[in-house]
Design a protein around this motif. Structure first.
Motif, PDB file in Angstrom:
ATOM      1  N   ASN A   1      38.495  26.320  54.651  1.00  0.00           N
ATOM      2  CA  ASN A   1      37.895  25.135  54.188  1.00  0.00           C
ATOM      3  C   ASN A   1      38.155  24.003  55.369  1.00  0.00           C
ATOM      4  O   ASN A   1      38.569  24.414  56.376  1.00  0.00           O
ATOM      5  CB  ASN A   1      38.836  24.411  53.139  1.00  0.00           C
TER       6      ASN A   1
ATOM      7  N   GLN B   1      38.588  19.724  56.217  1.00  0.00           N
ATOM      8  CA  GLN B   1      39.125  18.643  55.516  1.00  0.00           C
ATOM      9  C   GLN B   1      38.707  17.268  56.449  1.00  0.00           C
ATOM     10  O   GLN B   1      38.863  17.547  57.786  1.00  0.00           O
ATOM     11  CB  GLN B   1      40.550  18.632  55.247  1.00  0.00           C
TER      12      GLN B   1
ATOM     13  N   TYR C   1      40.322  13.345  57.423  1.00  0.00           N
ATOM     14  CA  TYR C   1      41.321  12.617  57.154  1.00  0.00           C
ATOM     15  C   TYR C   1      40.924  11.107  57.885  1.00  0.00           C
ATOM     16  O   TYR C   1      40.081  10.911  58.843  1.00  0.00           O
ATOM     17  CB  TYR C   1      42.484  13.140  57.811  1.00  0.00           C
TER      18      TYR C   1
ATOM     19  N   LEU D   1      48.048   9.815  58.677  1.00  0.00           N
ATOM     20  CA  LEU D   1      46.692  10.326  58.316  1.00  0.00           C
ATOM     21  C   LEU D   1      46.667  10.121  56.615  1.00  0.00           C
ATOM     22  O   LEU D   1      47.660  10.711  56.199  1.00  0.00           O
ATOM     23  CB  LEU D   1      46.349  11.735  58.596  1.00  0.00           C
TER      24      LEU D   1
ATOM     25  N   HIS E   1      44.313  11.868  53.605  1.00  0.00           N
ATOM     26  CA  HIS E   1      43.315  12.728  53.181  1.00  0.00           C
ATOM     27  C   HIS E   1      42.172  12.030  52.513  1.00  0.00           C
ATOM     28  O   HIS E   1      42.367  11.238  51.681  1.00  0.00           O
ATOM     29  CB  HIS E   1      43.954  13.507  52.365  1.00  0.00           C
TER      30      HIS E   1
ATOM     31  N   LEU F   1      37.948  17.410  50.970  1.00  0.00           N
ATOM     32  CA  LEU F   1      38.038  18.870  51.392  1.00  0.00           C
ATOM     33  C   LEU F   1      37.051  19.547  50.907  1.00  0.00           C
ATOM     34  O   LEU F   1      36.431  19.525  49.771  1.00  0.00           O
ATOM     35  CB  LEU F   1      39.567  19.428  50.462  1.00  0.00           C
TER      36      LEU F   1
ATOM     37  N   TYR G   1      47.554  31.902  56.198  1.00  0.00           N
ATOM     38  CA  TYR G   1      48.120  30.804  55.352  1.00  0.00           C
ATOM     39  C   TYR G   1      47.438  29.681  55.506  1.00  0.00           C
ATOM     40  O   TYR G   1      47.860  28.321  55.233  1.00  0.00           O
ATOM     41  CB  TYR G   1      49.721  30.678  55.768  1.00  0.00           C
ATOM     42  N   GLN G   2      46.277  29.788  55.992  1.00  0.00           N
ATOM     43  CA  GLN G   2      44.987  28.540  56.056  1.00  0.00           C
ATOM     44  C   GLN G   2      45.942  27.470  56.815  1.00  0.00           C
ATOM     45  O   GLN G   2      45.870  26.154  56.670  1.00  0.00           O
ATOM     46  CB  GLN G   2      44.805  28.005  54.734  1.00  0.00           C
TER      47      GLN G   2
ATOM     48  N   THR H   1      52.072   7.285  50.448  1.00  0.00           N
ATOM     49  CA  THR H   1      51.420   8.548  50.175  1.00  0.00           C
ATOM     50  C   THR H   1      52.568   9.472  49.588  1.00  0.00           C
ATOM     51  O   THR H   1      52.146  10.561  49.084  1.00  0.00           O
ATOM     52  CB  THR H   1      51.224   9.362  51.335  1.00  0.00           C
TER      53      THR H   1
ATOM     54  N   TYR I   1      54.315  17.108  63.014  1.00  0.00           N
ATOM     55  CA  TYR I   1      52.969  16.969  64.091  1.00  0.00           C
ATOM     56  C   TYR I   1      53.490  16.115  64.983  1.00  0.00           C
ATOM     57  O   TYR I   1      54.382  15.169  65.037  1.00  0.00           O
ATOM     58  CB  TYR I   1      51.687  16.581  63.334  1.00  0.00           C
TER      59      TYR I   1
ATOM     60  N   LEU J   1      50.484  20.557  65.933  1.00  0.00           N
ATOM     61  CA  LEU J   1      51.424  21.150  64.858  1.00  0.00           C
ATOM     62  C   LEU J   1      52.509  21.784  65.586  1.00  0.00           C
ATOM     63  O   LEU J   1      52.462  22.390  66.457  1.00  0.00           O
ATOM     64  CB  LEU J   1      50.715  22.238  64.111  1.00  0.00           C
TER      65      LEU J   1
ATOM     66  N   VAL K   1      56.316  24.259  60.855  1.00  0.00           N
ATOM     67  CA  VAL K   1      55.813  24.446  59.327  1.00  0.00           C
ATOM     68  C   VAL K   1      56.913  25.360  58.705  1.00  0.00           C
ATOM     69  O   VAL K   1      57.517  26.292  59.022  1.00  0.00           O
ATOM     70  CB  VAL K   1      54.642  25.353  59.213  1.00  0.00           C
TER      71      VAL K   1
ATOM     72  N   GLU L   1      56.420  28.761  61.105  1.00  0.00           N
ATOM     73  CA  GLU L   1      55.920  28.744  62.534  1.00  0.00           C
ATOM     74  C   GLU L   1      56.605  27.741  63.327  1.00  0.00           C
ATOM     75  O   GLU L   1      56.940  26.487  62.992  1.00  0.00           O
ATOM     76  CB  GLU L   1      54.476  28.043  62.094  1.00  0.00           C
TER      77      GLU L   1
ATOM     78  N   LEU M   1      51.943  26.402  50.517  1.00  0.00           N
ATOM     79  CA  LEU M   1      51.426  26.831  51.967  1.00  0.00           C
ATOM     80  C   LEU M   1      50.138  27.781  51.857  1.00  0.00           C
ATOM     81  O   LEU M   1      49.157  27.147  52.675  1.00  0.00           O
ATOM     82  CB  LEU M   1      52.362  27.680  52.874  1.00  0.00           C
ATOM     83  N   GLN M   2      50.190  28.462  51.129  1.00  0.00           N
ATOM     84  CA  GLN M   2      48.830  29.292  50.777  1.00  0.00           C
ATOM     85  C   GLN M   2      47.971  28.391  49.915  1.00  0.00           C
ATOM     86  O   GLN M   2      48.278  27.753  49.090  1.00  0.00           O
ATOM     87  CB  GLN M   2      49.087  30.470  50.177  1.00  0.00           C
ATOM     88  N   GLY M   3      46.595  28.647  50.236  1.00  0.00           N
ATOM     89  CA  GLY M   3      45.562  28.119  49.384  1.00  0.00           C
ATOM     90  C   GLY M   3      45.064  26.607  50.163  1.00  0.00           C
ATOM     91  O   GLY M   3      45.436  26.202  50.992  1.00  0.00           O
ATOM     92  N   ALA M   4      44.087  26.160  49.466  1.00  0.00           N
ATOM     93  CA  ALA M   4      43.210  24.952  49.857  1.00  0.00           C
ATOM     94  C   ALA M   4      43.899  23.706  49.561  1.00  0.00           C
ATOM     95  O   ALA M   4      43.628  23.168  48.551  1.00  0.00           O
ATOM     96  CB  ALA M   4      41.747  25.039  49.567  1.00  0.00           C
ATOM     97  N   TYR M   5      45.116  23.244  50.077  1.00  0.00           N
ATOM     98  CA  TYR M   5      45.571  22.145  49.746  1.00  0.00           C
ATOM     99  C   TYR M   5      45.734  21.119  50.737  1.00  0.00           C
ATOM    100  O   TYR M   5      46.049  21.270  52.000  1.00  0.00           O
ATOM    101  CB  TYR M   5      47.167  22.438  49.473  1.00  0.00           C
ATOM    102  N   GLU M   6      45.451  19.833  50.403  1.00  0.00           N
ATOM    103  CA  GLU M   6      45.445  18.592  51.472  1.00  0.00           C
ATOM    104  C   GLU M   6      46.859  18.417  51.732  1.00  0.00           C
ATOM    105  O   GLU M   6      47.629  18.741  51.076  1.00  0.00           O
ATOM    106  CB  GLU M   6      44.591  17.484  51.019  1.00  0.00           C
ATOM    107  N   GLN M   7      46.868  17.964  52.913  1.00  0.00           N
ATOM    108  CA  GLN M   7      48.397  17.422  53.261  1.00  0.00           C
ATOM    109  C   GLN M   7      48.520  16.032  53.394  1.00  0.00           C
ATOM    110  O   GLN M   7      47.637  15.219  53.510  1.00  0.00           O
ATOM    111  CB  GLN M   7      48.394  17.739  54.964  1.00  0.00           C
TER     112      GLN M   7
ATOM    113  N   PHE N   1      50.617  12.627  54.735  1.00  0.00           N
ATOM    114  CA  PHE N   1      51.140  12.268  55.818  1.00  0.00           C
ATOM    115  C   PHE N   1      52.472  11.136  55.559  1.00  0.00           C
ATOM    116  O   PHE N   1      51.774  10.191  54.692  1.00  0.00           O
ATOM    117  CB  PHE N   1      50.339  11.914  56.977  1.00  0.00           C
TER     118      PHE N   1
END
Lengths: 111, 114
Positions: free
Chosen positions: A31, A33, A35, A43, A45, A48, A96-97, B2, B35, B45, B48, B56, B97-103, B105
């Motif tokens: 994907n 995104q 920001y 930042l 978001h 996405l 892990y994207q 946030t 970060y 980065l 993690v 990481e 951590l896995q999948g399409a998730y926004e971060q 901050f």
């Protein structure tokens, strides 16, 4: 190495105009995104878009994704002075994207 | 706001000092990140964590030491830093951590090493 590269690096427009920012990347992604960052802040978001999507809208934002060209664009319509900020694209790829950010586009909207 | 807070917001330290940055997320997220943001460079980065386990370490010098005591808190312990470590340090969290998730901050800690 940097995954996403935004273009232009700086953009100055008049309030009410549209702003378009582009992002190119090198490897396949899960994907992408976008920001926004106001000066010296964290930042935020915006939107996405998944690799199987071509276009997405959110309010005055429109994002397109062309996986064949490995590029994305962010369009802000009817810009406002409050849109002045840096805009970053971030690509998510791998097991892990892992999200990798570009340098950003600095947008200035002049009232 | 946030839902991610960072303290302190500004920090000036000498090269021989020891200090810690703190991050707290109130979102019930399972993944947290550190970060480093320097002028004219992409966001780097550093570390993690997923469910309090480090997944990481992005070749970060040992003078930076992270700690994640629980899924809501993340620390970055600093010692014997160099002037080139001056930067904005950002903490982020995401649902998983896995999948399409926004971060999400935090506002960052502006660190100056003298």
């Amino acid at each position: 190495s940097q995954q996403g590269e935004e273009d232009p690096q700086a953009l100055s427009i008049q309030e009410g105009e549209n702003a378009t920012m582009n992002c190119s990347y090198k490897t396949s992604i899960n994907n992408l995104q976008w920001y926004r960052q106001n000066s010296g802040r964290g930042l935020v978001h915006l939107i996405l878009i998944r690799s199987n999507e071509r276009e997405k809208h959110s309010g005055r934002l429109r994002v397109t994704l062309d996986t064949s060209k490995k590029s994305s664009s962010l369009l802000i319509t009817a810009s406002r002075a409050a849109d002045t900020a840096s805009y970053f694209c971030a690509t998510a790829s791998g097991g892990y994207q892992k999200v990798t950010f570009g340098i950003g586009t600095k947008l200035q909207v002049i009232p | 706001e946030t839902g991610v807070t960072q303290t302190p917001r500004h920090l000036v330290m000498g090269m021989t000092n020891k200090k810690s940055l703190k991050c707290e997320q109130h979102l019930g997220h399972n993944a947290m990140y550190w970060y480093k943001q320097s002028a004219k460079k992409p966001l780097e980065l550093m570390f993690v964590y997923s469910l309090e386990e480090r997944v990481e370490n992005n070749s970060v010098p040992s003078r930076f030491s992270p700690e994640c005591p629980n899924s809501s808190h993340l620390f970055l312990h600093l010692h014997t830093l160099q002037p080139e470590d001056s930067a904005l340090y950002l903490c982020a969290s995401s649902q998983e951590l896995q999948g399409a998730y926004e971060q999400y901050f935090g506002p960052g800690t502006r660190l100056t090493v003298t």
